[in-house]
Structures are given as structure tokens and as C-alpha cells.
Design an enzyme around this catalytic site. Structure first.
Site, PDB file in Angstrom:
ATOM      1  N   LEU A 353      36.009  31.279  47.267  1.00  0.00           N
ATOM      2  CA  LEU A 353      34.746  31.700  46.665  1.00  0.00           C
ATOM      3  C   LEU A 353      34.755  31.470  45.164  1.00  0.00           C
ATOM      4  O   LEU A 353      33.731  31.232  44.546  1.00  0.00           O
ATOM      5  CB  LEU A 353      34.510  33.189  46.928  1.00  0.00           C
ATOM      6  CG  LEU A 353      34.244  33.616  48.362  1.00  0.00           C
ATOM      7  CD1 LEU A 353      34.302  35.124  48.480  1.00  0.00           C
ATOM      8  CD2 LEU A 353      32.884  33.117  48.819  1.00  0.00           C
ATOM      9  N   GLY A 354      35.918  31.583  44.563  1.00  0.00           N
ATOM     10  CA  GLY A 354      35.996  31.431  43.118  1.00  0.00           C
ATOM     11  C   GLY A 354      37.444  31.283  42.710  1.00  0.00           C
ATOM     12  O   GLY A 354      38.356  31.639  43.457  1.00  0.00           O
ATOM     13  N   GLY A 356      40.250  31.048  39.132  1.00  0.00           N
ATOM     14  CA  GLY A 356      40.426  31.193  37.699  1.00  0.00           C
ATOM     15  C   GLY A 356      41.883  31.013  37.331  1.00  0.00           C
ATOM     16  O   GLY A 356      42.666  30.464  38.102  1.00  0.00           O
ATOM     17  N   GLY A 357      42.212  31.493  36.158  1.00  0.00           N
ATOM     18  CA  GLY A 357      43.538  31.268  35.624  1.00  0.00           C
ATOM     19  C   GLY A 357      44.675  31.861  36.446  1.00  0.00           C
ATOM     20  O   GLY A 357      45.758  31.305  36.504  1.00  0.00           O
ATOM     21  N   PHE A 358      44.425  32.961  37.092  1.00  0.00           N
ATOM     22  CA  PHE A 358      45.531  33.663  37.747  1.00  0.00           C
ATOM     23  C   PHE A 358      45.569  33.494  39.254  1.00  0.00           C
ATOM     24  O   PHE A 358      46.577  33.719  39.886  1.00  0.00           O
ATOM     25  CB  PHE A 358      45.443  35.156  37.463  1.00  0.00           C
ATOM     26  CG  PHE A 358      45.838  35.481  36.075  1.00  0.00           C
ATOM     27  CD1 PHE A 358      47.122  35.220  35.646  1.00  0.00           C
ATOM     28  CD2 PHE A 358      44.935  36.044  35.209  1.00  0.00           C
ATOM     29  CE1 PHE A 358      47.494  35.527  34.362  1.00  0.00           C
ATOM     30  CE2 PHE A 358      45.310  36.352  33.923  1.00  0.00           C
ATOM     31  CZ  PHE A 358      46.588  36.093  33.485  1.00  0.00           C
ATOM     32  N   GLY A 359      44.450  33.169  39.828  1.00  0.00           N
ATOM     33  CA  GLY A 359      44.449  33.110  41.281  1.00  0.00           C
ATOM     34  C   GLY A 359      43.057  32.834  41.798  1.00  0.00           C
ATOM     35  O   GLY A 359      42.222  32.282  41.097  1.00  0.00           O
ATOM     36  N   LYS A 376      41.098  38.815  47.041  1.00  0.00           N
ATOM     37  CA  LYS A 376      41.506  38.319  45.731  1.00  0.00           C
ATOM     38  C   LYS A 376      43.009  38.118  45.783  1.00  0.00           C
ATOM     39  O   LYS A 376      43.750  39.063  46.046  1.00  0.00           O
ATOM     40  CB  LYS A 376      41.100  39.376  44.696  1.00  0.00           C
ATOM     41  CG  LYS A 376      41.608  39.190  43.289  1.00  0.00           C
ATOM     42  CD  LYS A 376      40.950  40.267  42.424  1.00  0.00           C
ATOM     43  CE  LYS A 376      41.578  40.418  41.064  1.00  0.00           C
ATOM     44  NZ  LYS A 376      40.914  41.468  40.271  1.00  0.00           N
ATOM     45  N   ASP A 472      35.438  45.467  31.067  1.00  0.00           N
ATOM     46  CA  ASP A 472      35.014  44.069  31.155  1.00  0.00           C
ATOM     47  C   ASP A 472      33.662  43.963  31.857  1.00  0.00           C
ATOM     48  O   ASP A 472      33.503  43.215  32.816  1.00  0.00           O
ATOM     49  CB  ASP A 472      36.082  43.240  31.866  1.00  0.00           C
ATOM     50  CG  ASP A 472      36.041  41.766  31.419  1.00  0.00           C
ATOM     51  OD1 ASP A 472      35.345  41.469  30.428  1.00  0.00           O
ATOM     52  OD2 ASP A 472      36.696  40.929  32.062  1.00  0.00           O
TER      53      ASP A 472
END
Ligand SMILES: *[C@@H]1O[C@H](CO)[C@@H](O)[C@H](O)[C@H]1NC(C)=O
Ligand SMILES: *[C@@H]1O[C@H](CO)[C@@H](O)[C@H](O)[C@H]1NC(C)=O
Ligand SMILES: *[C@@H]1O[C@H](CO)[C@@H](O)[C@H](O)[C@H]1NC(C)=O
Ligand SMILES: *[C@@H]1O[C@H](CO)[C@@H](O)[C@H](O)[C@H]1NC(C)=O
Ligand SMILES: *[C@@H]1O[C@H](CO)[C@@H](O)[C@H](O)[C@H]1NC(C)=O
Ligand SMILES: *[C@@H]1O[C@H](CO)[C@@H](O)[C@H](O)[C@H]1NC(C)=O
Length: 687
Positions: A353-354, A356-359, A376, A472
Site C-alpha cells: 500500500l505504501g 518509505g525509508g524504514f519499511g 506495517k 506528527d
């Protein structure tokens, strides 16, 4: 003559009919619970209902509703219109259960009115008046309010008070809820109205002395000294015939308001009620999921104790899926790795689904229940420590709110960390706002999402046993469920603080453009820095622009500055997202833009609290027209300092690492946190 007699004879039944209601007019009532009572005994409207066990429920947890319950026939309060009002006395037991601990609204009122059909609004009007008739002498309204919200408009003293109201909601007399055990002021004991604890109340009007006494207690014995005594002659207020009953209302925040028993008498003391013989409130709402989680955790604990030795032996052969002691203390369900692997079809790219930098975030379907979830996965080589991960599970697992993305469970296998969340069908908010979105949300939908996020943040700040700071808040962390309800996601950064203790100062997290200027300076995230980020969110939702638009001309780069400039020029509506094609509620839009500026103030103390923000959004209080420049109080300085601090890399390794990897001006501004991993590079859910 004969015709006259005839006429009289014809009129006789009519005269008798006219006399009957008067002679049958009651002068007292006694309901030790409302079980089995029908419309002959109580007239209900709005959401009011009598529960099977005999509790009268005036409102439930729905927002902005009201409920009324009146005795069906009026009482006689005077002999003649110019006469003197009679004494009266009423006793009733009430209980208020807020939707979330400490967060409820708005209150209930014992009401005497000329009609059962009140011209009224919910929220701060308590269902007894509305903005058009407030304070009008022709209302002939007497009420005793039990108010659990502090409304600025009516000069409320606090959010837990009892007040005597005549024709208005600005109380003639009010006091913080409590009772006196003795004669002196120091003997006052506080009571919390919205605590689900039954409270017995007495309202007594002494016509001879022209005084109203209001007394409350948590026991059946009436304290000698009343909580409130107000000298007033009610004769001009009360009409000959008046209806007596109760009203309650909810706002954006809601409580269930209950009456457990009621007695009333004209010219005499109300028959006493005994709390112990009244019906009880239904038990606390059983959270099905927590029950399941609780059960499954205990099952897991038991099973694990039994097989711990076995696992220990197995560990020698294969160092996989080892459960350590601390893992057993974590709240939510622990999934097996196999289960999640199966759910995501082996973490296939197709289910991604998405990223990024970490996973990555994968879509999955749990094998047993067919529930759709988002998993996630934090990969092995990520710098995000196990500790952060653990704190994330422990904190989010216990948070429950309809506008938070619910964490369902988790799993750890070697260095692979997996979090299982509710699946959000409609992905994240940012993809509806920026870069020529495929679907455009209407203003109505956007305004709803804003209110959803505000209510989630208020819950995090005030509704939980500890203060939870999100850290955030941004459009890409707001997810939309199947009904386009806004749900706040990603609590990886949230840390828990005990109320009143200082947040730790270890690490700066947040996303450029949403980060309050004092955060890099002090290193402290506070509820007020969440409010700042929420302000940025308000502006981006209204304008359809990012808080920082890297491709824009320098003077257009910082959204809040643009909005401020237009505000000063009196042309703030020029900033409205053109994609709305001019279709929006102007009052709401103005309020959101101004509120965005108010929240974006550089000085934390100048920002409203989330509780006030919710009030503004509800329209209970107007946003002031006089606003301070957001830059004042150090916005700009803080911002420069912040940029400087980026270069001098005062952030810890983890965050600068993330920053470096995400320095992708095209997609979004860098997130300085592990959460950037779910910035929407992909097609759907981020969290
Ligand atoms: C409710 O109303 C009915 C019909 O008027 C009456 O007979 C009954 O006594 C009332 N119940 C109570 C508890 O007052
Ligand atoms: C509250 O009551 C109304 C009317 O009875 C109902 O439609 C609504 O679903 C209820 N809300 C909740 C949260 O139970
Ligand atoms: C009202 O009228 C009744 C008789 O009709 C009388 O007994 C009573 O004293 C009057 N009360 C007042 C306050 O005038
Ligand atoms: C008070 O209410 C009456 C009747 O509704 C209305 O005619 C009158 O104008 C109102 N007065 C004020 C000051 O609003
Ligand atoms: C109090 O009560 C009187 C009626 O006796 C009313 O005229 C007045 O405006 C009320 N309000 C306040 C805040 O005193
Ligand atoms: C009772 O409430 C008042 C006002 O809210 C507060 O000032 C006082 O400290 C409280 N007293 C106790 C014993 O909690």
C-alpha cells in the site's frame, strides 16, 4: 328564555370539560424509576427513551442531539395570572456518562416551561433554548442546569457546575458541583457530574421567602446546607400552568444523560427518593474487542507458559519467533508470523500500500476472520529501535477512539517488526488534496474530516489516562475509512506523559512545515505543538496547498504566511482551494482559515487548546477577528533556527537518516521521523 336555557344546556358539557383538566391537575408525582411507564406518565422527544430496566435516558453518545422528558400534563403554579407563584419542590437522581473518560457534553437541565415543545438547540443550549430566544422574558423558563462544558458565551464558571437559569443559559447563580457536610465553606466536598456516579438533587422554591435552593449529594441524605441559594420571586416567571421535566443535549463531544428517579410536589416537600431503590445504570460498555484481546492475551500467556520450555529448547535449533518476557506485557493481540505472512500473501509487492525509508505497509486479509487489515512491516535494517516499536504497541493498543486508526495487533520475528491496523479503504487525506487529485473532497467532507481529527486529538490530549502527544499530525497521517471519516494514524512517535510531568527532551520528531518553532528550540513536543501541526493541517485542507510548497516562489512558499497576508488585506477567501469551484460554506471556511492562523501562532501560549479548537469548530464560540501575526512570538526565528538545526544535524542519527533518504522535494517535504516510511509514495494507506 328557552333559547338561553338551551344554550346553557349546550354549553354545560363544554364547561364541565373545561373544568376537568383543572380539577384533575396533579399536584405531585413520584417515580422511583421509570419502568413500565408509558406516554400517559411521561412525554418523551428527541432521542430520549426509557430503558427496559427503568432508567430514563435523555441522550446517548450521538453528537448534537437533544432529549426531552416532561410530565404529560401541566402543573398549576399560580391561582391567577397576576397571582403569586406557589412553592414547589422536586427531587431527582441523575447520572452522566461521558463518551470517553473526562470528555463529554453538554449537560442536562431540570426544566419548568410553558410548553413541552421547546424552541431549542442542542450543544450549549442544553435543548431548552436557542440563539434566537436566549434571555427573552417571554420564554417564562426556569431551569437548573447540570453543565459539563464550560461555555464562554454564557460565562460558565467551569465544566462541572450547577446553575439556576431564568430565561437564559447565562446562569443567575452557579456553583461548582459539590455538597457541604457542615455550615462553613470549608466543608464543601466536590462531586464530578460526569462520572457515571448517581447524584441526587433537590430543587426547592420557597414562595414565602422568595428563594430557590439547589442541593446535590452522592447519597440519599439531603445535606443541610444547599449548594446554591438564589433569592428571586418566581411569580413573574412562572405562568399558571407549566410543564415540568428534563432536557439534555450533546455537542461534538457527547455524554449519555440519565434520570434514575423523580419526585415533584407543589406546596410541599417532594417525596424523598432512596438511591438504593432506584434502577441502576447499565454496566460500562463492554468493549468487545478488548475482551477478545484480553482473552486471547491470557490464552497466549497460559499457552506460552506451558510451552516456554519447549520454545527454549527449540531456540537452540532455530532462533525464530522467540517471545521475551516484556513482549507478554504488551496489550494488543500478538499475531503469529505465519498468520501475517499468509494474510499478506507472503508480503507480495502486489499487496503493497505504501513504502518509505524504514519499511512498507501491506494490505492483508486475516485468514480466520476474513478481516481486511493493513500490516506495517518495519524491516530488519531499519534504525528504528525495538524500544520505539514496543512503546508504540503498548500505547496505541490501549487507545480507542472512533477517529483513530485502531491497532489490532502485532508480531515480532527476529528483526522483523509487524503492526496490524484496521484497513482504511480510502487511503490518506493528502492524496485528495495535492498534485491534481483524482477525487476531490467537497467542503462538507473536508470539514467533517477536520472535526474528526480534532476530536481524535482532543481524545489523545485529554481523554486518556495519560497525555498522548501525537507529534506528527499531517495530511498523510490522516486516513479515510469507507465512509470518508477521518482517522488519525501513526502513533509511532507518540509518547506518553503522565499529566503534569515534563515531556522528556531527548529527540526532535515531526515534519517540516508542521513542526512548531519551539520544538527544535526546546526539543520538547507538547499538546500545543500538536495544535500547531493541526493548524497547518487546517490551512492545507482549506487551501489545497502544502504547508511548504518547495516549487513556489519564495514569497509563496510558506502557506501560513500567504494566508496571513491575504487575511490582512481582507481577502482571505482568495486562498480557498480553487478545486472546490467556489462551493463551500463561507462561515465555516472563514472559521477554519482563521483558526488555522490562530493555531499557527509562533508562541505556544497564544495557541488554543484542542478543547477550545473543538468549541470553535462546533461553532459554539466564534474565532476572534483580531488575530496576532502567526510569525510573532518567534515563528520565523524558530523556523530559521530549525532549518539551521537540520544542517548542523542536531537530530539524532535515526531522524537525520530518514531525512536524507526522504529528501525528495517532489513528493513531500521530509519527515524527520520513522513515520515518513508511510509517506504516500504508494497507492493507498499510510500510517
Ligand atoms: C401511569 O399512568 C397510568 C395511566 O394514567 C396510571 O394509572 C399510573 O398510575 C401511572 N403510573 C405512575 C407510576 O404514576
Ligand atoms: C442514539 O439514539 C438515536 C435515536 O434513538 C439513534 O438513532 C442513534 O443511533 C443512537 N446513537 C448511539 C451512538 O447509540
Ligand atoms: C389559591 O386558591 C386556593 C383556593 O382556590 C386557595 O386556597 C389558596 O390559598 C390560593 N393560593 C394563593 C397562593 O393565593
Ligand atoms: C421575545 O420573544 C417574543 C416572542 O417570541 C418576540 O416577539 C420578541 O421580539 C422577542 N424579544 C426580543 C428582544 O428578542
Ligand atoms: C436573573 O434573573 C432575572 C429574572 O429575575 C433576569 O431578569 C436576569 O436577567 C437573570 N440573569 C442574570 C445573569 O442575572
Ligand atoms: C474542588 O473544586 C474546586 C473548584 O473546581 C477546586 O478549587 C478545589 O481544589 C477542589 N477541592 C478538592 C478537595 O478537590
Amino acid at each position: 328564555m328557552a333559547t338561553k336555557l338551551n344554550m346553557l344546556l349546550k354549553l354545560l358539557p363544554l364547561l364541565v370539560f373545561l373544568l376537568i383538566p383543572v380539577s384533575s391537575q396533579p399536584n405531585q408525582l413520584f417515580y422511583a424509576g421509570f419502568k413500565g411507564l408509558g406516554s400517559n406518565n411521561m412525554t418523551l422527544d428527541g432521542v430520549a427513551e426509557i430503558e427496559p430496566n427503568g432508567v430514563l435516558k435523555l441522550t446517548n453518545d450521538s453528537s448534537k442531539v437533544m432529549g426531552h422528558a416532561f410530565y404529560p400534563t401541566p402543573f398549576r403554579f399560580k391561582n391567577s395570572s397576576g397571582g403569586k407563584a406557589f412553592s414547589f419542590s422536586s427531587s431527582f437522581a441523575l447520572a452522566i456518562v461521558p463518551e470517553f473518560p473526562k470528555l463529554g457534553g453538554h449537560g442536562l437541565a431540570f426544566t419548568i416551561a410553558p410548553s413541552k415543545d421547546l424552541k431549542a438547540h442542542p450543544s450549549q443550549y442544553l435543548g431548552i433554548l436557542d440563539s434566537s430566544n436566549i434571555g427573552n422574558f417571554s420564554n417564562h423558563l426556569f431551569a437548573v442546569e447540570f453543565d459539563t462544558a464550560k461555555d464562554f458565551e454564557f460565562g460558565d464558571i467551569d465544566d462541572n457546575h450547577v446553575g439556576i437559569d431564568i430565561n437564559s443559559l447565562a446562569s443567575n447563580a452557579s456553583a461548582s458541583a459539590g455538597y457541604y457536610t457542615g455550615d462553613d465553606d470549608s466543608s464543601k466536598q466536590n462531586l464530578t457530574l460526569q462520572s457515571r456516579v448517581p447524584i441526587l438533587a433537590w430543587v426547592d422554591y420557597d414562595a414565602a421567602k422568595s428563594v430557590v435552593h439547589v442541593t446535590i449529594s452522592a447519597s440519599s441524605t439531603k445535606p443541610k446546607r444547599p449548594l446554591l441559594s438564589y433569592h428571586v420571586d418566581l411569580s413573574p416567571i412562572l405562568k399558571e400552568s407549566m410543564y415540568v421535566g428534563f432536557s439534555a443535549s450533546t455537542g461534538l463531544l457527547a455524554s449519555s444523560h440519565y434520570i434514575l428517579g423523580w419526585s415533584f410536589k407543589i406546596n410541599g416537600p417532594a417525596p424523598p427518593l432512596d438511591l438504593s431503590s432506584l434502577p441502576q445504570l447499565p454496566g460500562p460498555k463492554k468493549k468487545h474487542t478488548s475482551l477478545i484481546i484480553g482473552v486471547s492475551v491470557s490464552v497466549v500467556v497460559l499457552a506460552l507458559c506451558a510451552v516456554l520450555f519447549g520454545i527454549y529448547m527449540y531456540r537452540r535449533y532455530k532462533n525464530a519467533d522467540v517471545i521475551e518476557a516484556w513482549e507478554l506485557e504488551i496489550g494488543p493481540h500478538r499475531y503469529s508470523y505465519q498468520e501475517l505472512k499468509k494474510a499478506t500473501k507472503g508480503f507480495k509487492d502486489k499487496e503493497l500500500l505504501g513504502q518509505g525509508g524504514f519499511g512498507s505497509v501491506y494490505k492483508g486479509t486475516l485468514p480466520n476472520s476474513n478481516t481486511q487489515v493493513a500490516v506495517k512491516r518495519i524491516s530488519h535494517d531499519s534504525n528504528q529501535g525495538l524500544r520505539e516499536f514496543v512503546s508504540e504497541i503498548a500505547s496505541i493498543g490501549r487507545l480507542r477512539h472512533r477517529n483513530l486508526v485502531q491497532l489490532l495487533g502485532w508480531c515480532r520475528r527476529l528483526g522483523d517488526l509487524l503492526l496490524v491496523y484496521d484497513f482504511m479503504e480510502n487511503g490518506s487525506l493528502d492524496k485528495y488534496l495535492f498534485n491534481e487529485p483524482e477525487t476531490i473532497l467537497s467542503w462538507e467532507q473536508r470539514f467533517k474530516v477536520i472535526k474528526d481529527v480534532a476530536s481524535a486529538l482532543l481524545y489523545l490530549h485529554e481523554g486518556y489516562e495519560q497525555v498522548v502527544i501525537h507529534r506528527d499530525v499531517k495530511a498523510s497521517n490522516v486516513l479515510l475509512d469507507g465512509e470518508l471519516n477521518g482517522r488519525l494514524g501513526d502513533f509511532g512517535l507518540a509518547r506518553l506523559y503522565e499529566h503534569g510531568t515534563n515531556p522528556s527532551t531527548t529527540r526532535v520528531v515531526g515534519t517540516l512545515g508542521y513542526l512548531a518553532p519551539e520544538v527544535p528550540r526546546t526539543g520538547k513536543a507538547t499538546p500545543s505543538s500538536d495544535v500547531f501541526a493541526f493548524g497547518a493541517l487546517l490551512l492545507e485542507v482549506a487551501c489545497g496547498l502544502r504547508p511548504l510548497e518547495p516549487k513556489a516562489m519564495p514569497e509563496d512558499m510558506v502557506l501560513v504566511d500567504c494566508v496571513w497576508n491575504k487575511f490582512k488585506q481582507g481577502r482571505i477567501l482568495n486562498m480557498v482551494d480553487p478545486k472546490l469551484n467556489g462551493v463551500f460554506n463561507e462561515r465555516e471556511m472563514l472559521m477554519v482559515l482563521k483558526l488555522g492562523l490562530l493555531c499557527s501562532n509562533g508562541s505556544p501560549t497564544a495557541r488554543p487548546s484542542m478543547r477550545q479548537v473543538v468549541r470553535f469548530l462546533e461553532g459554539e464560540v466564534g474565532v476572534p477577528d483580531e488575530l496576532r501575526k502567526p510569525g510573532e512570538g518567534g515563528y520565523q526565528e524558530g523556523f530559521d533556527e530549525f532549518l539551521h538545526s537540520l544542517e548542523s544535524s542536531s537530530f539524532d542519527q535515526m531522524n537525520t537518516g530518514s531525512y536524507g533518504r526522504n529528501r525528495d522535494m517532489d513528493s513531500s517535504f521530509p519527515s524527520l521521523t520513522g513515520t515518513s516510511l508511510f509517506s504516500p509514495h504508494g497507492k493507498g494507506q499510510t500510517m
